[in-house]
Design a protein around this motif. Structure first.
Motif, PDB file in Angstrom:
ATOM      1  N   GLY A   9      88.950  51.607  67.297  1.00  0.00           N
ATOM      2  CA  GLY A   9      89.974  51.301  68.296  1.00  0.00           C
ATOM      3  C   GLY A   9      91.209  51.957  67.903  1.00  0.00           C
ATOM      4  O   GLY A   9      91.205  52.467  66.918  1.00  0.00           O
ATOM      5  N   GLY A  10      92.236  51.789  68.866  1.00  0.00           N
ATOM      6  CA  GLY A  10      93.533  52.461  68.488  1.00  0.00           C
ATOM      7  C   GLY A  10      94.200  52.458  69.885  1.00  0.00           C
ATOM      8  O   GLY A  10      93.974  51.689  70.711  1.00  0.00           O
ATOM      9  N   LEU A  11      95.462  53.363  69.614  1.00  0.00           N
ATOM     10  CA  LEU A  11      96.022  53.464  70.709  1.00  0.00           C
ATOM     11  C   LEU A  11      95.990  54.562  71.684  1.00  0.00           C
ATOM     12  O   LEU A  11      95.766  55.763  71.029  1.00  0.00           O
ATOM     13  N   VAL A  12      95.876  54.560  72.832  1.00  0.00           N
ATOM     14  CA  VAL A  12      95.572  55.583  73.639  1.00  0.00           C
ATOM     15  C   VAL A  12      96.478  55.628  75.197  1.00  0.00           C
ATOM     16  O   VAL A  12      96.513  54.291  75.519  1.00  0.00           O
ATOM     17  N   GLN A  13      96.577  56.740  75.804  1.00  0.00           N
ATOM     18  CA  GLN A  13      97.448  56.744  76.748  1.00  0.00           C
ATOM     19  C   GLN A  13      96.469  56.597  78.299  1.00  0.00           C
ATOM     20  O   GLN A  13      95.340  56.587  78.015  1.00  0.00           O
ATOM     21  N   PRO A  14      97.067  55.932  79.057  1.00  0.00           N
ATOM     22  CA  PRO A  14      96.219  55.890  80.311  1.00  0.00           C
ATOM     23  C   PRO A  14      95.590  57.124  80.655  1.00  0.00           C
ATOM     24  O   PRO A  14      96.144  58.371  80.668  1.00  0.00           O
ATOM     25  N   SER A  63      83.593  45.873  86.079  1.00  0.00           N
ATOM     26  CA  SER A  63      84.736  46.966  86.035  1.00  0.00           C
ATOM     27  C   SER A  63      84.527  48.032  85.190  1.00  0.00           C
ATOM     28  O   SER A  63      85.453  48.876  85.285  1.00  0.00           O
ATOM     29  N   MET A  64      83.305  48.101  84.369  1.00  0.00           N
ATOM     30  CA  MET A  64      83.250  49.110  83.423  1.00  0.00           C
ATOM     31  C   MET A  64      82.215  50.224  83.976  1.00  0.00           C
ATOM     32  O   MET A  64      82.184  51.198  83.368  1.00  0.00           O
ATOM     33  N   LYS A  65      81.553  49.972  85.003  1.00  0.00           N
ATOM     34  CA  LYS A  65      80.534  50.891  85.559  1.00  0.00           C
ATOM     35  C   LYS A  65      81.106  52.217  85.788  1.00  0.00           C
ATOM     36  O   LYS A  65      82.107  52.118  86.439  1.00  0.00           O
ATOM     37  N   GLY A  66      80.563  53.376  85.557  1.00  0.00           N
ATOM     38  CA  GLY A  66      81.100  54.610  85.691  1.00  0.00           C
ATOM     39  C   GLY A  66      82.100  55.078  84.821  1.00  0.00           C
ATOM     40  O   GLY A  66      82.365  56.201  84.765  1.00  0.00           O
ATOM     41  N   ARG A  67      82.629  54.194  83.947  1.00  0.00           N
ATOM     42  CA  ARG A  67      83.894  54.624  83.074  1.00  0.00           C
ATOM     43  C   ARG A  67      83.383  54.637  81.573  1.00  0.00           C
ATOM     44  O   ARG A  67      83.814  55.299  80.733  1.00  0.00           O
ATOM     45  N   PHE A  68      82.485  53.441  81.359  1.00  0.00           N
ATOM     46  CA  PHE A  68      82.115  53.239  79.792  1.00  0.00           C
ATOM     47  C   PHE A  68      80.393  53.448  79.994  1.00  0.00           C
ATOM     48  O   PHE A  68      79.737  53.386  80.778  1.00  0.00           O
ATOM     49  N   THR A  69      80.314  53.765  78.536  1.00  0.00           N
ATOM     50  CA  THR A  69      78.698  54.213  78.194  1.00  0.00           C
ATOM     51  C   THR A  69      78.182  53.595  77.239  1.00  0.00           C
ATOM     52  O   THR A  69      78.988  54.175  75.842  1.00  0.00           O
ATOM     53  N   LEU A  86      90.625  55.058  80.586  1.00  0.00           N
ATOM     54  CA  LEU A  86      91.157  53.890  80.187  1.00  0.00           C
ATOM     55  C   LEU A  86      92.216  53.729  80.893  1.00  0.00           C
ATOM     56  O   LEU A  86      93.052  54.467  81.149  1.00  0.00           O
ATOM     57  N   GLN A  87      92.667  52.575  81.124  1.00  0.00           N
ATOM     58  CA  GLN A  87      93.585  51.768  81.808  1.00  0.00           C
ATOM     59  C   GLN A  87      94.426  50.803  81.119  1.00  0.00           C
ATOM     60  O   GLN A  87      93.802  50.248  80.246  1.00  0.00           O
ATOM     61  N   PRO A  88      95.790  50.563  81.362  1.00  0.00           N
ATOM     62  CA  PRO A  88      96.458  49.291  80.537  1.00  0.00           C
ATOM     63  C   PRO A  88      95.561  48.177  80.630  1.00  0.00           C
ATOM     64  O   PRO A  88      95.772  47.157  79.707  1.00  0.00           O
ATOM     65  N   GLU A  89      94.822  47.773  81.824  1.00  0.00           N
ATOM     66  CA  GLU A  89      94.007  46.605  81.850  1.00  0.00           C
ATOM     67  C   GLU A  89      92.840  46.522  80.842  1.00  0.00           C
ATOM     68  O   GLU A  89      92.209  45.432  80.793  1.00  0.00           O
ATOM     69  N   SER A 122      98.378  52.457  76.640  1.00  0.00           N
ATOM     70  CA  SER A 122      99.748  52.256  76.745  1.00  0.00           C
ATOM     71  C   SER A 122     100.412  53.718  77.018  1.00  0.00           C
ATOM     72  O   SER A 122     100.136  54.478  76.079  1.00  0.00           O
ATOM     73  N   ILE A 123     101.386  53.946  77.417  1.00  0.00           N
ATOM     74  CA  ILE A 123     102.219  55.292  77.512  1.00  0.00           C
ATOM     75  C   ILE A 123     102.965  55.227  76.119  1.00  0.00           C
ATOM     76  O   ILE A 123     103.581  54.399  75.849  1.00  0.00           O
TER      77      ILE A 123
END
Length: 123
Positions: A9-14, A63-69, A86-89, A122-123
């Motif tokens: 885990g950690g901080l990542v930008q959108p 909401s994860m289909k196509g983005r997460f594996t 990844l998105q803020p949500e 987050s930005i």
């Protein structure tokens, strides 16, 4: 007693990516599936993805289909969650969990929980 340890885990930008890892100390006869669930601040726990211990079947939250594996390392008791776009949500604590099958994990009826790893988008 089985222990699950999450990392990555950690901080990542959108729009960015992260890979989470779940290491299981051992496998018991009830551990037929492994999954990821998450809990955002002030919200309930949400199913993210699941995989059978053999790795032959995977399952995802809508909401994860196509983005997460979700995947596993066949040489170790280790499972991964690759998260892209990844998105803020998606900000949440992500928990690894084991259960008897994918259906029970999807309902949050798990046998063993990890302590979680925080993902902040987050930005």
């Amino acid at each position: 007693q089985v222990h699950l340890v999450e990392s990555g885990g950690g901080l990542v930008q959108p729009g960015g990516s992260l890979r989470l890892t779940c290491a299981a100390s051992e496998r018991t006869f009830t551990m037929n599936a492994v999954g990821w669930l998450r809990q955002a601040p002030g919200k309930g726990r949400e199913y993210v993805a699941g995989i059978t211990w053999t790795g032959l079947t995977t399952d995802y939250g809508d909401s994860m289909k196509g983005r997460f594996t979700i995947s596993r390392d066949n040489t170790k008791n280790t499972f991964y969650l690759q998260m892209n776009s990844l998105q803020p949500e998606d900000t949440a604590v992500y928990y690894c969990a084991t259960g008897r099958n994918l259906a029970t994990i999807r309902r949050g009826l798990v046998d063993v929980w990890g302590k979680g790893t925080l993902v902040t988008v987050s930005i």
